[in-house]
Design a protein around this motif. Structure first.
Motif, PDB file in Angstrom:
ATOM      1  N   ALA A  80      37.423  11.217  60.228  1.00  0.00           N
ATOM      2  CA  ALA A  80      36.649  11.734  58.934  1.00  0.00           C
ATOM      3  C   ALA A  80      37.447  12.418  58.160  1.00  0.00           C
ATOM      4  N   ILE A  81      38.432  13.285  58.592  1.00  0.00           N
ATOM      5  CA  ILE A  81      39.322  13.977  57.580  1.00  0.00           C
ATOM      6  C   ILE A  81      40.198  13.167  56.641  1.00  0.00           C
ATOM      7  N   ARG A  82      40.605  12.062  57.372  1.00  0.00           N
ATOM      8  CA  ARG A  82      41.637  11.069  56.763  1.00  0.00           C
ATOM      9  C   ARG A  82      41.031  10.489  55.615  1.00  0.00           C
ATOM     10  N   MET A  83      39.541   9.964  56.079  1.00  0.00           N
ATOM     11  CA  MET A  83      38.875   9.111  55.132  1.00  0.00           C
ATOM     12  C   MET A  83      38.475  10.112  54.015  1.00  0.00           C
ATOM     13  N   SER A  84      38.057  11.248  54.202  1.00  0.00           N
ATOM     14  CA  SER A  84      37.656  12.093  52.894  1.00  0.00           C
ATOM     15  C   SER A  84      38.856  12.469  52.187  1.00  0.00           C
ATOM     16  N   VAL A  85      40.104  12.670  52.723  1.00  0.00           N
ATOM     17  CA  VAL A  85      41.204  12.857  51.967  1.00  0.00           C
ATOM     18  C   VAL A  85      41.505  11.700  50.998  1.00  0.00           C
ATOM     19  N   LYS A  86      40.990  10.444  51.570  1.00  0.00           N
ATOM     20  CA  LYS A  86      41.144   9.292  50.718  1.00  0.00           C
ATOM     21  C   LYS A  86      40.183   9.079  49.791  1.00  0.00           C
ATOM     22  N   GLY A  87      39.175   9.955  49.685  1.00  0.00           N
ATOM     23  CA  GLY A  87      38.207   9.898  48.670  1.00  0.00           C
ATOM     24  C   GLY A  87      36.764   9.386  49.131  1.00  0.00           C
ATOM     25  N   TYR A  88      36.831   9.039  50.115  1.00  0.00           N
ATOM     26  CA  TYR A  88      35.336   8.733  50.750  1.00  0.00           C
ATOM     27  C   TYR A  88      34.363   9.536  50.933  1.00  0.00           C
ATOM     28  N   GLN A  89      33.033   9.397  50.746  1.00  0.00           N
ATOM     29  CA  GLN A  89      31.995  10.377  51.056  1.00  0.00           C
ATOM     30  C   GLN A  89      31.717  10.063  52.563  1.00  0.00           C
ATOM     31  N   VAL A  90      32.119  10.957  53.583  1.00  0.00           N
ATOM     32  CA  VAL A  90      31.956  10.619  55.001  1.00  0.00           C
ATOM     33  C   VAL A  90      30.830  11.206  55.553  1.00  0.00           C
ATOM     34  N   GLU A  91      30.269  10.329  56.448  1.00  0.00           N
ATOM     35  CA  GLU A  91      29.134  10.803  57.189  1.00  0.00           C
ATOM     36  C   GLU A  91      29.401  10.767  59.028  1.00  0.00           C
ATOM     37  N   VAL A  92      29.348  11.639  59.645  1.00  0.00           N
ATOM     38  CA  VAL A  92      29.692  11.418  61.016  1.00  0.00           C
ATOM     39  C   VAL A  92      28.511  11.688  61.859  1.00  0.00           C
ATOM     40  N   PHE A  93      28.280  10.748  62.737  1.00  0.00           N
ATOM     41  CA  PHE A  93      27.059  10.740  63.491  1.00  0.00           C
ATOM     42  C   PHE A  93      27.618  11.125  65.017  1.00  0.00           C
ATOM     43  N   GLU A  94      27.081  12.056  65.584  1.00  0.00           N
ATOM     44  CA  GLU A  94      27.149  12.584  67.061  1.00  0.00           C
ATOM     45  C   GLU A  94      26.178  12.656  67.913  1.00  0.00           C
ATOM     46  N   ALA A  95      26.219  11.845  69.100  1.00  0.00           N
ATOM     47  CA  ALA A  95      24.909  11.862  70.023  1.00  0.00           C
ATOM     48  C   ALA A  95      24.862  13.193  70.698  1.00  0.00           C
ATOM     49  N   ASN A  96      25.906  13.960  70.701  1.00  0.00           N
ATOM     50  CA  ASN A  96      25.895  15.273  71.633  1.00  0.00           C
ATOM     51  C   ASN A  96      25.566  16.445  70.796  1.00  0.00           C
ATOM     52  N   ASP A  97      25.272  17.439  71.055  1.00  0.00           N
ATOM     53  CA  ASP A  97      24.670  18.648  70.448  1.00  0.00           C
ATOM     54  C   ASP A  97      25.841  19.049  69.545  1.00  0.00           C
ATOM     55  N   ALA A  98      26.889  19.057  70.016  1.00  0.00           N
ATOM     56  CA  ALA A  98      28.273  19.619  69.590  1.00  0.00           C
ATOM     57  C   ALA A  98      29.394  18.753  69.305  1.00  0.00           C
ATOM     58  N   PRO A  99      30.045  18.858  68.125  1.00  0.00           N
ATOM     59  CA  PRO A  99      31.264  18.105  68.166  1.00  0.00           C
ATOM     60  C   PRO A  99      32.273  18.201  69.305  1.00  0.00           C
ATOM     61  N   GLY A 100      33.298  17.485  69.228  1.00  0.00           N
ATOM     62  CA  GLY A 100      34.398  17.532  70.247  1.00  0.00           C
ATOM     63  C   GLY A 100      34.554  16.717  71.356  1.00  0.00           C
ATOM     64  N   GLY A 101      33.378  16.140  71.574  1.00  0.00           N
ATOM     65  CA  GLY A 101      33.413  14.924  72.500  1.00  0.00           C
ATOM     66  C   GLY A 101      34.109  15.628  73.882  1.00  0.00           C
ATOM     67  N   LYS A 102      35.044  14.984  74.482  1.00  0.00           N
ATOM     68  CA  LYS A 102      35.724  15.386  75.818  1.00  0.00           C
ATOM     69  C   LYS A 102      36.425  16.581  75.737  1.00  0.00           C
ATOM     70  N   LEU A 103      36.532  16.887  74.564  1.00  0.00           N
ATOM     71  CA  LEU A 103      37.434  18.153  73.905  1.00  0.00           C
ATOM     72  C   LEU A 103      36.177  19.451  74.182  1.00  0.00           C
ATOM     73  N   ALA A 104      35.860  19.576  75.375  1.00  0.00           N
ATOM     74  CA  ALA A 104      34.575  20.538  75.544  1.00  0.00           C
ATOM     75  C   ALA A 104      35.013  21.692  76.453  1.00  0.00           C
ATOM     76  N   GLU A 105      34.159  22.784  76.466  1.00  0.00           N
ATOM     77  CA  GLU A 105      34.547  23.727  77.570  1.00  0.00           C
ATOM     78  C   GLU A 105      33.046  24.339  77.762  1.00  0.00           C
ATOM     79  N   ILE A 106      33.245  24.797  79.400  1.00  0.00           N
ATOM     80  CA  ILE A 106      32.021  24.941  80.004  1.00  0.00           C
ATOM     81  C   ILE A 106      32.178  26.479  80.315  1.00  0.00           C
ATOM     82  N   ASN A 107      31.263  27.321  79.960  1.00  0.00           N
ATOM     83  CA  ASN A 107      31.291  28.589  80.249  1.00  0.00           C
ATOM     84  C   ASN A 107      30.196  29.151  81.242  1.00  0.00           C
ATOM     85  N   LEU A 108      30.587  29.681  82.345  1.00  0.00           N
ATOM     86  CA  LEU A 108      29.737  30.003  83.550  1.00  0.00           C
ATOM     87  C   LEU A 108      30.172  31.477  83.558  1.00  0.00           C
TER      88      LEU A 108
END
Ligand SMILES: Cc1cc2nc3c(=O)[nH]c(=O)nc-3n(C[C@H](O)[C@H](O)[C@H](O)COP(=O)(O)OP(=O)(O)OC[C@H]3O[C@@H](n4cnc5c(N)ncnc54)[C@H](O)[C@@H]3O)c2cc1C
Length: 183
Positions: free
Chosen positions: A19-47
């Motif tokens: 998304a960052i690369r396309m945006s820098v190239k001048g595209y209007q970018v839309e990102v769709f994410e199934a989870n509630d938050a971005p990050g994918g596997k890069l996530a944390e659990i707080n207990l």
């Protein structure tokens, strides 16, 4: 003229980078994410008072994250700071074995030597082999796109083809590990 549109499915680190690369190239970018938050596997659990990494703990290639910030005209240090730790992480095994992964290779090899049946020499041999595989493949698989013909005509690719025998391509990781270590 309206900006061309780009749609990205998934806001894991790869989707965010694209998304960052396309945006820098001048595209209007839309990102769709199934989870509630971005990050994918890069996530944390707080207990309670504890924080767990749901996925990665090791920041393996910070230069690529820095590169994204710089491409977007931002200074990465204005957003976050990272430093190399002497102790990268600790591994806990069910039989009670605890291994400290020291950033310093000699220290890490000694840790393995003292606490397992494998020797410091075996670790050095294994890391050397891993380094060779990285050096042969890095330019071809990480630095260039396999979707572009010119990547196949590049001198680095040709060099890697000649060194193909060094990358241990015909056995599984498990088989390679059995070869390097006493199991
Ligand atoms: C336990 C574990 C430990 C790891 N440790 C490390 C480490 O220490 N260091 C390291 O560098 N790497 C580590 N990795 C690997 C690293 O986490 C991944 O390579 C990286 O996060 C993958 O990013 P990605 O964007 O490609 O995919 P993902 O993070 O999987 O992101 C894909 C995103 O797409 C979304 N998505 C998928 N399909 C759709 C759809 N149809 N519509 C909308 N959204 C969709 C998903 O919800 C997700 O958010 C680890 C991975 C795991 C699982």
């Amino acid at each position: 003229m309206p900006k061309p549109k780009a749609i990205i499915i998934g806001a894991g680190i790869a989707g965010i980078a694209a998304a960052i690369r396309m945006s820098v190239k001048g595209y209007q970018v839309e990102v769709f994410e199934a989870n509630d938050a971005p990050g994918g596997k890069l996530a944390e659990i707080n207990l309670q008072d504890f924080r767990f990494d749901a996925g990665p703990s090791l920041f393996t290639m910070p230069q690529y994250v820095d590169e994204l910030f710089k491409l977007a005209g931002k200074n990465p240090q204005d957003y976050f700071e990272y430093e190399k730790l002497d102790e990268v992480c600790r591994y806990f095994y069910e039989d009670g074995l605890q291994l400290i992964a020291h950033a310093d290779l000699d220290k890490f090899a000694n840790e393995i030597d003292q606490k397992t049946r494998s020797s410091a020499k075996e670790i050095h041999h294994f890391i050397k082999k891993s380094q060779t595989i990285y050096e042969v493949t890095n330019q071809v698989f990480l630095q260039r796109s396999l979707h572009k013909i010119k990547s196949y005509l590049h001198w680095d690719t040709l060099k890697s083809v000649f060194r193909f025998g060094k990358i241990d391509a015909f056995r599984t990781q498990a088989k390679a590990n059995q070869h390097f270590f006493k199991v």
